[in-house]
Design a protein around this motif. Structure first.
Motif, PDB file in Angstrom:
ATOM      1  N   ASN A 323       0.853  -1.187   0.000  1.00 21.40           N
ATOM      2  CA  ASN A 323       0.000   0.000   0.000  1.00 21.40           C
ATOM      3  C   ASN A 323       0.891   1.239   0.000  1.00 21.40           C
ATOM      4  O   ASN A 323       1.589   1.515   0.972  1.00 21.40           O
ATOM      5  CB  ASN A 323      -0.919  -0.014   1.220  1.00 21.40           C
ATOM      6  N   GLY A 324       0.858   1.992  -1.090  1.00 23.45           N
ATOM      7  CA  GLY A 324       1.726   3.157  -1.242  1.00 23.45           C
ATOM      8  C   GLY A 324       1.252   4.402  -0.541  1.00 23.45           C
ATOM      9  O   GLY A 324       1.929   5.426  -0.600  1.00 23.45           O
ATOM     10  N   GLY A 325       0.092   4.342   0.144  1.00 22.98           N
ATOM     11  CA  GLY A 325      -0.367   5.484   0.923  1.00 22.98           C
ATOM     12  C   GLY A 325      -1.543   6.194   0.291  1.00 22.98           C
ATOM     13  O   GLY A 325      -2.296   5.633  -0.500  1.00 22.98           O
ATOM     14  N   GLY A 326      -1.713   7.470   0.654  1.00 23.49           N
ATOM     15  CA  GLY A 326      -2.844   8.255   0.170  1.00 23.49           C
ATOM     16  C   GLY A 326      -3.151   9.382   1.138  1.00 23.49           C
ATOM     17  O   GLY A 326      -2.246  10.072   1.613  1.00 23.49           O
ATOM     18  N   TYR A 327      -4.435   9.534   1.469  1.00 26.06           N
ATOM     19  CA  TYR A 327      -4.855  10.612   2.357  1.00 26.06           C
ATOM     20  C   TYR A 327      -4.667  10.211   3.820  1.00 26.06           C
ATOM     21  O   TYR A 327      -5.143   9.163   4.258  1.00 26.06           O
ATOM     22  CB  TYR A 327      -6.308  11.000   2.091  1.00 26.06           C
ATOM     23  N   ILE A 328      -3.984  11.061   4.558  1.00 22.03           N
ATOM     24  CA  ILE A 328      -3.641  10.749   5.944  1.00 22.03           C
ATOM     25  C   ILE A 328      -4.896  10.610   6.794  1.00 22.03           C
ATOM     26  O   ILE A 328      -4.995   9.714   7.643  1.00 22.03           O
ATOM     27  CB  ILE A 328      -2.697  11.821   6.508  1.00 22.03           C
ATOM     28  N   GLU A 329      -5.896  11.481   6.585  1.00 22.29           N
ATOM     29  CA  GLU A 329      -7.121  11.392   7.375  1.00 22.29           C
ATOM     30  C   GLU A 329      -7.797  10.035   7.219  1.00 22.29           C
ATOM     31  O   GLU A 329      -8.339   9.487   8.180  1.00 22.29           O
ATOM     32  CB  GLU A 329      -8.116  12.494   6.969  1.00 22.29           C
ATOM     33  N   ALA A 330      -7.768   9.489   5.983  1.00 26.35           N
ATOM     34  CA  ALA A 330      -8.408   8.190   5.739  1.00 26.35           C
ATOM     35  C   ALA A 330      -7.746   7.104   6.568  1.00 26.35           C
ATOM     36  O   ALA A 330      -8.422   6.252   7.156  1.00 26.35           O
ATOM     37  CB  ALA A 330      -8.357   7.842   4.252  1.00 26.35           C
ATOM     38  N   GLY A 331      -6.402   7.127   6.631  1.00 25.46           N
ATOM     39  CA  GLY A 331      -5.697   6.122   7.425  1.00 25.46           C
ATOM     40  C   GLY A 331      -5.954   6.275   8.906  1.00 25.46           C
ATOM     41  O   GLY A 331      -6.194   5.287   9.620  1.00 25.46           O
ATOM     42  N   LEU A 337     -11.925   2.168  14.788  1.00 23.84           N
ATOM     43  CA  LEU A 337     -12.852   1.043  14.683  1.00 23.84           C
ATOM     44  C   LEU A 337     -12.403  -0.175  15.473  1.00 23.84           C
ATOM     45  O   LEU A 337     -13.187  -1.113  15.659  1.00 23.84           O
ATOM     46  CB  LEU A 337     -13.017   0.644  13.208  1.00 23.84           C
ATOM     47  N   PHE A 338     -11.161  -0.155  16.009  1.00 22.45           N
ATOM     48  CA  PHE A 338     -10.603  -1.357  16.615  1.00 22.45           C
ATOM     49  C   PHE A 338     -10.153  -1.173  18.066  1.00 22.45           C
ATOM     50  O   PHE A 338      -9.478  -2.038  18.611  1.00 22.45           O
ATOM     51  CB  PHE A 338      -9.418  -1.840  15.769  1.00 22.45           C
ATOM     52  N   THR A 339     -10.528  -0.078  18.684  1.00 24.19           N
ATOM     53  CA  THR A 339     -10.122   0.151  20.072  1.00 24.19           C
ATOM     54  C   THR A 339     -11.148   1.007  20.798  1.00 24.19           C
ATOM     55  O   THR A 339     -11.807   1.862  20.186  1.00 24.19           O
ATOM     56  CB  THR A 339      -8.736   0.841  20.133  1.00 24.19           C
ATOM     57  N   THR A 340     -11.275   0.769  22.097  1.00 22.93           N
ATOM     58  CA  THR A 340     -12.150   1.603  22.921  1.00 22.93           C
ATOM     59  C   THR A 340     -11.456   2.900  23.319  1.00 22.93           C
ATOM     60  O   THR A 340     -12.111   3.831  23.791  1.00 22.93           O
ATOM     61  CB  THR A 340     -12.566   0.843  24.196  1.00 22.93           C
ATOM     62  N   ASN A 341     -10.153   2.945  23.176  1.00 23.13           N
ATOM     63  CA  ASN A 341      -9.413   4.151  23.529  1.00 23.13           C
ATOM     64  C   ASN A 341      -9.584   5.227  22.464  1.00 23.13           C
ATOM     65  O   ASN A 341      -9.793   4.919  21.288  1.00 23.13           O
ATOM     66  CB  ASN A 341      -7.922   3.826  23.693  1.00 23.13           C
ATOM     67  N   LYS A 342      -9.452   6.462  22.869  1.00 21.70           N
ATOM     68  CA  LYS A 342      -9.531   7.570  21.918  1.00 21.70           C
ATOM     69  C   LYS A 342      -8.233   7.651  21.135  1.00 21.70           C
ATOM     70  O   LYS A 342      -7.141   7.709  21.712  1.00 21.70           O
ATOM     71  CB  LYS A 342      -9.770   8.893  22.668  1.00 21.70           C
ATOM     72  N   ILE A 343      -8.341   7.622  19.815  1.00 17.98           N
ATOM     73  CA  ILE A 343      -7.161   7.646  18.964  1.00 17.98           C
ATOM     74  C   ILE A 343      -6.455   8.996  19.068  1.00 17.98           C
ATOM     75  O   ILE A 343      -7.082  10.052  18.941  1.00 17.98           O
ATOM     76  CB  ILE A 343      -7.537   7.367  17.492  1.00 17.98           C
ATOM     77  N   GLN A 344      -5.144   8.931  19.291  1.00 18.38           N
ATOM     78  CA  GLN A 344      -4.310  10.126  19.252  1.00 18.38           C
ATOM     79  C   GLN A 344      -3.543  10.119  17.927  1.00 18.38           C
ATOM     80  O   GLN A 344      -2.791   9.197  17.646  1.00 18.38           O
ATOM     81  CB  GLN A 344      -3.339  10.145  20.430  1.00 18.38           C
ATOM     82  N   PRO A 345      -3.733  11.135  17.100  1.00 16.50           N
ATOM     83  CA  PRO A 345      -3.079  11.132  15.785  1.00 16.50           C
ATOM     84  C   PRO A 345      -1.589  11.418  15.877  1.00 16.50           C
ATOM     85  O   PRO A 345      -1.105  12.000  16.851  1.00 16.50           O
ATOM     86  CB  PRO A 345      -3.803  12.251  15.034  1.00 16.50           C
ATOM     87  N   GLU A 393     -12.947  14.340  14.889  1.00  8.76           N
ATOM     88  CA  GLU A 393     -13.343  13.812  13.582  1.00  8.76           C
ATOM     89  C   GLU A 393     -12.863  12.389  13.380  1.00  8.76           C
ATOM     90  O   GLU A 393     -13.605  11.543  12.876  1.00  8.76           O
ATOM     91  CB  GLU A 393     -12.792  14.713  12.475  1.00  8.76           C
ATOM     92  N   ILE A 394     -11.625  12.089  13.781  1.00 10.62           N
ATOM     93  CA  ILE A 394     -11.098  10.744  13.555  1.00 10.62           C
ATOM     94  C   ILE A 394     -11.549   9.758  14.634  1.00 10.62           C
ATOM     95  O   ILE A 394     -11.151   8.595  14.607  1.00 10.62           O
ATOM     96  CB  ILE A 394      -9.565  10.741  13.448  1.00 10.62           C
ATOM     97  N   ASN A 395     -12.392  10.227  15.579  1.00  7.10           N
ATOM     98  CA  ASN A 395     -12.951   9.347  16.601  1.00  7.10           C
ATOM     99  C   ASN A 395     -14.471   9.343  16.585  1.00  7.10           C
ATOM    100  O   ASN A 395     -15.105   8.886  17.540  1.00  7.10           O
ATOM    101  CB  ASN A 395     -12.456   9.781  17.986  1.00  7.10           C
ATOM    102  N   GLN A 396     -15.075   9.793  15.516  1.00  9.08           N
ATOM    103  CA  GLN A 396     -16.525  10.010  15.487  1.00  9.08           C
ATOM    104  C   GLN A 396     -17.345   8.728  15.482  1.00  9.08           C
ATOM    105  O   GLN A 396     -18.510   8.740  15.882  1.00  9.08           O
ATOM    106  CB  GLN A 396     -16.898  10.861  14.272  1.00  9.08           C
ATOM    107  N   TYR A 397     -16.773   7.595  15.049  1.00  8.49           N
ATOM    108  CA  TYR A 397     -17.545   6.349  14.967  1.00  8.49           C
ATOM    109  C   TYR A 397     -17.310   5.434  16.167  1.00  8.49           C
ATOM    110  O   TYR A 397     -18.199   4.676  16.550  1.00  8.49           O
ATOM    111  CB  TYR A 397     -17.200   5.592  13.678  1.00  8.49           C
ATOM    112  N   GLY A 398     -16.123   5.467  16.728  1.00 11.12           N
ATOM    113  CA  GLY A 398     -15.809   4.594  17.850  1.00 11.12           C
ATOM    114  C   GLY A 398     -15.556   3.156  17.434  1.00 11.12           C
ATOM    115  O   GLY A 398     -15.526   2.805  16.254  1.00 11.12           O
TER     116      GLY A 398
END
Length: 532
Positions: A323-331, A337-345, A393-398
């Protein structure tokens, strides 16, 4: 100067053919000087990794460009383009590249097969993994072992070819391996070999040799450039972190060898595949993310959530190899989606110069201004979104998947995929299984030349030449706080050496290894990595 303008000048002034030739040569020289001047300005004033590359690679691209400018008079076109590519390749940074003018960007050279590495009894071999369906040969077929390349042992031939490739660490060797049979005109211009001899061993250990000639493979111009003209909504402050060369090679491979994968029970989405894999340890979910170059990340996330509802809860394998990458927000959005903790970017920094003060958005601009008093080399680090609401924004779904999760990486994971793997590890989501000792170490946000010349007063490069530049570097968080991602990459928790069965039978040994790790994780997922 275009031909019709040249003809007008010749007619109006009554110039001779010799005078016309002199005008053409002067015009070409001016074009080359413009390219060198802009490259020099960008590397000296914007390139975020310049201190790192100077220290680690013992190079001076600024001085090389200055010398090149004074040597242009006696330099032909091919030599000039080779020198420009060589200066940028010496940086060993797939984000920071020079692309020569058309037609080099659209022309590629291919052989009718691909080779990949595998291991048997701890010994590395190189086998033909794919063959174009139009190529028929009585002995050169999928699975044969390549031994020599133009009389050079294959291991040494790959090493020598790697000297011409961008990138550092294992990524350089992996790109070299790919480019043994697929060569991009934007990087190689033209192949050195007019023909080549391939030596190989069949399954019966019979030795053969075959002569090949390169064939041209042309991508449409819009695909070959892969620039912002083909991505209309990308802004100057876009969040791309991508190896465009890998993206380009994927398109060529798809055309030459599709379908590449042979997974059963596979559903195809726009940007990823998923399946349920049966192993000796039970059934596990499997998601292969091919790219983060997704233009609607909300749909991308929602598609993933729908797939996760259909997968077994005993464990999930996320595979981001190649995977050569793309948009950082997408990653970064996927991680929630895989942790109960709040993601820190992960955090991003500019290098502090008068030019970056001019081009940087807030909050980086205020930090760069303060550096005038502090003398700091880099700005403060902020998430790629810049604003405080980016974390929300990157934690909106949980969390949406409630079993243990494992990530598979390799040395071709670049840009956003590097950042995704770092976030996976830094946020303690689960272990990483690598087929190489680290990801590629592409820790930056890349801007196209076209991001800069319109908003900030730079002139377009002559003849549609292009420069891509790492402008913001990524630094890690969590237990790896402050460490740069560039050149070092993400070190996996486990290593798997690719086998012949992996290459020829849908990664069966790799998936079995991943399943064994997941089987030991039941009930302990979402704990710190030290527990695993």
């Amino acid at each position: 100067m275009t031909d019709y303008k040249l003809d007008y000048v010749v007619a109006a002034m009554g110039l001779t053919e010799e005078q016309k030739k002199q005008i053409i040569e002067q015009s070409i020289r001016e074009e080359r000087e413009e390219i060198v001047d802009q490259a020099l300005s960008f590397i000296e004033n914007i390139y975020v990794h310049l201190p790192l590359k100077r220290a680690r690679n013992a190079i001076d691209p600024v001085q090389r460009l200055k010398l090149l400018k004074y040597r242009l008079v006696n330099m032909n076109e091919l030599k000039f383009q080779q020198e420009m590519i060589g200066i940028f390749a010496e940086l060993r940074d797939l984000h920071t590249v020079y692309l020569p003018p058309m037609p080099y960007q659209s022309i590629n050279f291919v052989l009718p097969f691909a080779i990949e590495e595998c291991y048997e009894n701890n010994q590395r071999f190189y086998i033909v993994s794919h063959v174009n369906e139009d190529f028929e040969h009585e002995s050169l077929k999928q699975g044969v072992i390549i031994t020599h390349w133009n009389g050079v042992p294959i291991e040494r031939a790959i090493e020598l070819n790697g000297l011409r490739n961008y990138g550092n660490n294992d990524v350089r060797r992996n790109h070299s391996l790919n480019s043994m049979t697929i060569r991009s005109g934007s990087k190689y211009l033209i192949p050195d070999e007019e023909w080549l001899y391939i030596s190989y061993l069949t399954a019966n250990r019979e030795h053969y040799e075959h002569r090949f000639q390169w064939q041209t493979w042309n991508l449409p111009e819009t695909q070959a450039q892969t620039n912002n003209q083909a991505v209309p909504h990308l802004k100057a402050y876009g969040s791309l972190a991508v190896d465009f060369e890998t993206v380009k090679l994927q398109k060529i491979k798809k055309g030459l060898f599709a379908p590449i994968t042979k997974d059963s029970q596979t559903s195809y989405e726009t940007d990823f595949q998923w399946s349920i894999r049966t192993t000796s340890y039970g059934e596990f979910g499997y998601i292969r993310i091919h790219t983060f170059m997704v233009y609607d990340r909300q749909k991308f996330i929602q598609d993933l959530i729908r797939v996760l509802d259909q997968l077994p809860r005993d464990g999930l394998i996320i595979d981001v190899r190649d995977n050569g990458g793309g948009y950082i927000e997408a990653g970064e959005m996927i991680l929630q989606l895989f942790t109960t903790n709040k993601i820190q970017p992960e955090l991003f920094q500019f290098i502090n110069t008068p030019t970056t003060l001019k081009i940087a958005p807030e909050p980086w601009k205020s930090s760069i201004e303060r550096s005038l008093d502090t003398g700091a080399v880099y700005s403060m680090g902020y998430p790629i979104g810049g604003h405080s609401y980016y974390v929300d924004e990157i934690n909106q779904y949980g969390k949406k998947y409630f079993g243990p999760v494992l990530l598979i990486t390799d040395a071709l994971c670049y840009g956003t995929t590097d950042i995704f793997a770092a976030g996976f590890q830094d946020n303690a989501i689960g272990p990483i299984l690598g087929t190489n000792g680290n990801t590629s170490g592409g820790g930056a946000n890349v801007w196209e030349y076209s991001d800069l010349f319109h908003p900030f007063g730079f002139s377009p490069l002559p003849r549609n030449a292009q420069i891509r530049m790492a402008v913001r570097r990524s630094i890690r968080i969590g237990n790896n706080s402050g460490l740069p991602l560039e050149d070092f990459g993400v070190i996996p928790d486990y290593i798997h050496n690719t086998t012949r069965k992996d290459l020829l039978n849908a990664n069966v040994d790799l998936i079995e290894k991943a399943a064994s790790i997941l089987a030991n994780m039941k009930g302990i997922h979402n704990l710190p990595l030290e527990v695993f």
